[in-house]
Design a protein around this motif. Structure first.
Motif, PDB file in Angstrom:
ATOM      1  N   ARG A  23       0.827  -1.213   0.000  1.00  0.00           N
ATOM      2  CA  ARG A  23       0.000   0.000   0.000  1.00  0.00           C
ATOM      3  C   ARG A  23       0.854   1.252   0.000  1.00  0.00           C
ATOM      4  NH1 ARG A  23      -0.540   4.196   2.324  1.00  0.00           N
ATOM      5  NH2 ARG A  23       1.145   3.456   3.654  1.00  0.00           N
ATOM      6  N   ARG A  24       0.548   2.206  -0.856  1.00  0.00           N
ATOM      7  CA  ARG A  24       1.211   3.518  -0.882  1.00  0.00           C
ATOM      8  C   ARG A  24       0.152   4.596  -1.071  1.00  0.00           C
ATOM      9  NH1 ARG A  24       6.372   4.069  -2.393  1.00  0.00           N
ATOM     10  NH2 ARG A  24       6.053   6.053  -1.309  1.00  0.00           N
ATOM     11  N   SER A  25       0.514   5.829  -0.773  1.00  0.00           N
ATOM     12  CA  SER A  25      -0.403   6.944  -1.041  1.00  0.00           C
ATOM     13  C   SER A  25      -0.401   7.210  -2.539  1.00  0.00           C
ATOM     14  CB  SER A  25       0.050   8.202  -0.302  1.00  0.00           C
ATOM     15  OG  SER A  25      -0.114   8.038   1.080  1.00  0.00           O
ATOM     16  N   ARG A  75      -1.733   9.582  -5.510  1.00  0.00           N
ATOM     17  CA  ARG A  75      -2.232  10.952  -5.645  1.00  0.00           C
ATOM     18  C   ARG A  75      -2.563  11.317  -7.084  1.00  0.00           C
ATOM     19  NH1 ARG A  75       1.894  11.117  -1.745  1.00  0.00           N
ATOM     20  NH2 ARG A  75       1.158  11.726   0.336  1.00  0.00           N
ATOM     21  N   GLN A  87      -8.506  22.431   3.122  1.00  0.00           N
ATOM     22  CA  GLN A  87      -7.294  21.679   3.486  1.00  0.00           C
ATOM     23  C   GLN A  87      -6.430  21.622   2.240  1.00  0.00           C
ATOM     24  OE1 GLN A  87      -4.877  19.677   3.380  1.00  0.00           O
ATOM     25  NE2 GLN A  87      -5.047  17.879   4.698  1.00  0.00           N
ATOM     26  N   TYR A  98      -3.675  20.440   1.311  1.00  0.00           N
ATOM     27  CA  TYR A  98      -2.887  19.261   0.903  1.00  0.00           C
ATOM     28  C   TYR A  98      -3.783  18.132   0.416  1.00  0.00           C
ATOM     29  CZ  TYR A  98       0.504  22.070   3.338  1.00  0.00           C
ATOM     30  OH  TYR A  98       1.283  23.123   3.727  1.00  0.00           O
ATOM     31  N   MET A 148      -5.003  16.202  -4.698  1.00  0.00           N
ATOM     32  CA  MET A 148      -5.229  14.975  -5.477  1.00  0.00           C
ATOM     33  C   MET A 148      -6.716  14.706  -5.691  1.00  0.00           C
ATOM     34  SD  MET A 148      -5.262  14.256  -2.178  1.00  0.00           S
ATOM     35  CE  MET A 148      -3.580  14.292  -1.626  1.00  0.00           C
ATOM     36  N   THR A 200      -5.303   8.272  -0.773  1.00  0.00           N
ATOM     37  CA  THR A 200      -4.427   8.999   0.148  1.00  0.00           C
ATOM     38  C   THR A 200      -5.230   9.454   1.359  1.00  0.00           C
ATOM     39  OG1 THR A 200      -2.969   9.801  -1.602  1.00  0.00           O
ATOM     40  CG2 THR A 200      -2.910  11.020   0.444  1.00  0.00           C
ATOM     41  N   TRP A 201      -4.676   9.194   2.539  1.00  0.00           N
ATOM     42  CA  TRP A 201      -5.230   9.659   3.827  1.00  0.00           C
ATOM     43  C   TRP A 201      -4.818  11.116   3.962  1.00  0.00           C
ATOM     44  CZ3 TRP A 201      -4.570   6.236   8.815  1.00  0.00           C
ATOM     45  CH2 TRP A 201      -4.892   6.959   9.967  1.00  0.00           C
ATOM     46  N   CYS A 202      -5.744  12.028   4.087  1.00  0.00           N
ATOM     47  CA  CYS A 202      -5.432  13.444   4.283  1.00  0.00           C
ATOM     48  C   CYS A 202      -5.983  13.893   5.632  1.00  0.00           C
ATOM     49  CB  CYS A 202      -6.040  14.296   3.169  1.00  0.00           C
ATOM     50  SG  CYS A 202      -5.416  13.870   1.539  1.00  0.00           S
ATOM     51  N   GLY A 203      -5.089  14.380   6.470  1.00  0.00           N
ATOM     52  CA  GLY A 203      -5.459  14.709   7.841  1.00  0.00           C
ATOM     53  C   GLY A 203      -6.352  15.944   7.951  1.00  0.00           C
ATOM     54  N   ARG A 224      10.081   0.094   4.967  1.00  0.00           N
ATOM     55  CA  ARG A 224      10.546   1.008   6.028  1.00  0.00           C
ATOM     56  C   ARG A 224      11.010   0.260   7.270  1.00  0.00           C
ATOM     57  NH1 ARG A 224       5.342   4.044   4.561  1.00  0.00           N
ATOM     58  NH2 ARG A 224       6.103   5.363   2.873  1.00  0.00           N
TER      59      ARG A 224
HETATM   60  C1  LIG Z   1      -2.518  11.437   9.773  1.00  0.00           C
HETATM   61  C2  LIG Z   1      -2.068  11.531   8.335  1.00  0.00           C
HETATM   62  C3  LIG Z   1      -2.256  12.707   7.646  1.00  0.00           C
HETATM   63  C4  LIG Z   1      -1.869  12.809   6.295  1.00  0.00           C
HETATM   64  N1  LIG Z   1      -2.171  13.949   5.605  1.00  0.00           N
HETATM   65  C5  LIG Z   1      -1.855  14.029   4.294  1.00  0.00           C
HETATM   66  C6  LIG Z   1      -2.266  15.157   3.532  1.00  0.00           C
HETATM   67  O1  LIG Z   1      -2.894  16.095   4.029  1.00  0.00           O
HETATM   68  N2  LIG Z   1      -1.952  15.175   2.201  1.00  0.00           N
HETATM   69  C7  LIG Z   1      -1.248  14.169   1.603  1.00  0.00           C
HETATM   70  O2  LIG Z   1      -0.992  14.265   0.397  1.00  0.00           O
HETATM   71  N3  LIG Z   1      -0.860  13.066   2.305  1.00  0.00           N
HETATM   72  C8  LIG Z   1      -1.165  12.970   3.621  1.00  0.00           C
HETATM   73  N4  LIG Z   1      -0.825  11.839   4.332  1.00  0.00           N
HETATM   74  C9  LIG Z   1      -0.122  10.729   3.659  1.00  0.00           C
HETATM   75  C10 LIG Z   1       1.354  10.662   4.058  1.00  0.00           C
HETATM   76  O3  LIG Z   1       2.053  11.736   3.484  1.00  0.00           O
HETATM   77  C11 LIG Z   1       1.923   9.305   3.594  1.00  0.00           C
HETATM   78  O4  LIG Z   1       1.203   8.257   4.201  1.00  0.00           O
HETATM   79  C12 LIG Z   1       3.412   9.155   3.944  1.00  0.00           C
HETATM   80  O5  LIG Z   1       4.189  10.094   3.248  1.00  0.00           O
HETATM   81  C13 LIG Z   1       3.923   7.760   3.635  1.00  0.00           C
HETATM   82  O6  LIG Z   1       3.748   7.457   2.275  1.00  0.00           O
HETATM   83  P1  LIG Z   1       2.879   6.193   1.785  1.00  0.00           P
HETATM   84  O7  LIG Z   1       1.450   6.416   2.274  1.00  0.00           O
HETATM   85  O8  LIG Z   1       2.969   6.205   0.281  1.00  0.00           O
HETATM   86  O9  LIG Z   1       3.421   4.949   2.369  1.00  0.00           O
HETATM   87  C14 LIG Z   1      -1.227  11.710   5.656  1.00  0.00           C
HETATM   88  C15 LIG Z   1      -1.044  10.522   6.375  1.00  0.00           C
HETATM   89  C16 LIG Z   1      -1.486  10.413   7.681  1.00  0.00           C
HETATM   90  C17 LIG Z   1      -1.343   9.098   8.410  1.00  0.00           C
END
Ligand SMILES: Cc1cc2nc3c(=O)[nH]c(=O)nc-3n(C[C@H](O)[C@H](O)[C@H](O)COP(=O)(O)O)c2cc1C
Length: 169
Positions: free
Chosen positions: A10-12, A14, A63, A65, A68, A114-117, A158
């Motif tokens: 799993r990766r983010s 976008r 928000q 960020y 995407m 992608t999880w965006c906080g 990681r």
């Molecule tokens: C609590 C939390 C908040 C995050 N917020 C953002 C965000 O606002 N925008 C974004 O592009 N990614 C966001 N991410 C994704 C992280 O940047 C990403 O999970 C991290 O860089 C690791 O990369 P991966 O998900 O590809 O393994 C968030 C992740 C978490 C857990």
């Protein structure tokens, strides 16, 4: 895809194609989220599924960020109602477990997310409540941008042996 493959792969994501996701798959994402463990099995969550592009624009404004979302199919808001807690203080952990389950289901079904906080940013939490007419007692934890992937990412790997302690710190 087996569970270990899904977790390690799993990766983010976008970049999305903008294609729609069938309802049956959306239901599976939500089933996976609601299968998460929670303190005292309290399940303090609610989920908002948004597909409207105007709503996406409002989220992106609230928000920054979350750009995407531009070509995402769904913005899923993971929310917590603290009044549903029977073991107070655990909603953020419960809803984070649900969010990770949702991300894994999305990935296992061949989509990207992608999880965006949102929480604990006070200002952004109020803005998101306003966009979705949410009760003021309910917290939006995060917005998950979900779509059909238009990029591929390798597993991150990681693992750090030095962060692992045997028996004692
Ligand atoms: C609590 C939390 C908040 C995050 N917020 C953002 C965000 O606002 N925008 C974004 O592009 N990614 C966001 N991410 C994704 C992280 O940047 C990403 O999970 C991290 O860089 C690791 O990369 P991966 O998900 O590809 O393994 C968030 C992740 C978490 C857990």
């Amino acid at each position: 895809m087996d569970a270990i493959q899904a977790i390690l792969g799993r990766r983010s994501i976008r970049k999305f194609t903008g294609e729609a996701i069938p309802e049956k798959d959306v239901k599976l994402f939500l089933e996976a989220a609601m299968a998460a463990p929670s303190a005292c099995n309290q399940q303090p969550w609610h989920y908002i599924v948004a597909k409207n592009k105007e709503t996406f624009s409002k989220i992106m404004e609230a928000q920054p960020y979350t750009k995407m979302l531009e070509k995402a199919s769904i913005a899923g808001i993971v929310c917590a109602d603290p009044a549903l807690q029977t073991c107070p203080g655990y909603w953020a952990q419960d809803c984070s477990a649900a969010t990770e389950n949702l991300l894994l289901a999305v990935h296992a079904l061949g989509y990207g997310a992608t999880w965006c906080g949102l929480y604990p940013g006070d200002d952004v939490v109020w803005k998101i409540r306003g966009i979705f007419d949410m009760p003021k007692e309910v917290y939006p934890l995060c917005v998950v941008a979900v779509g059909v992937p238009d990029e591929e990412k390798p597993p991150a790997n990681r693992y750090k042996q030095e962060r692992v302690h045997e028996e004692k710190w």
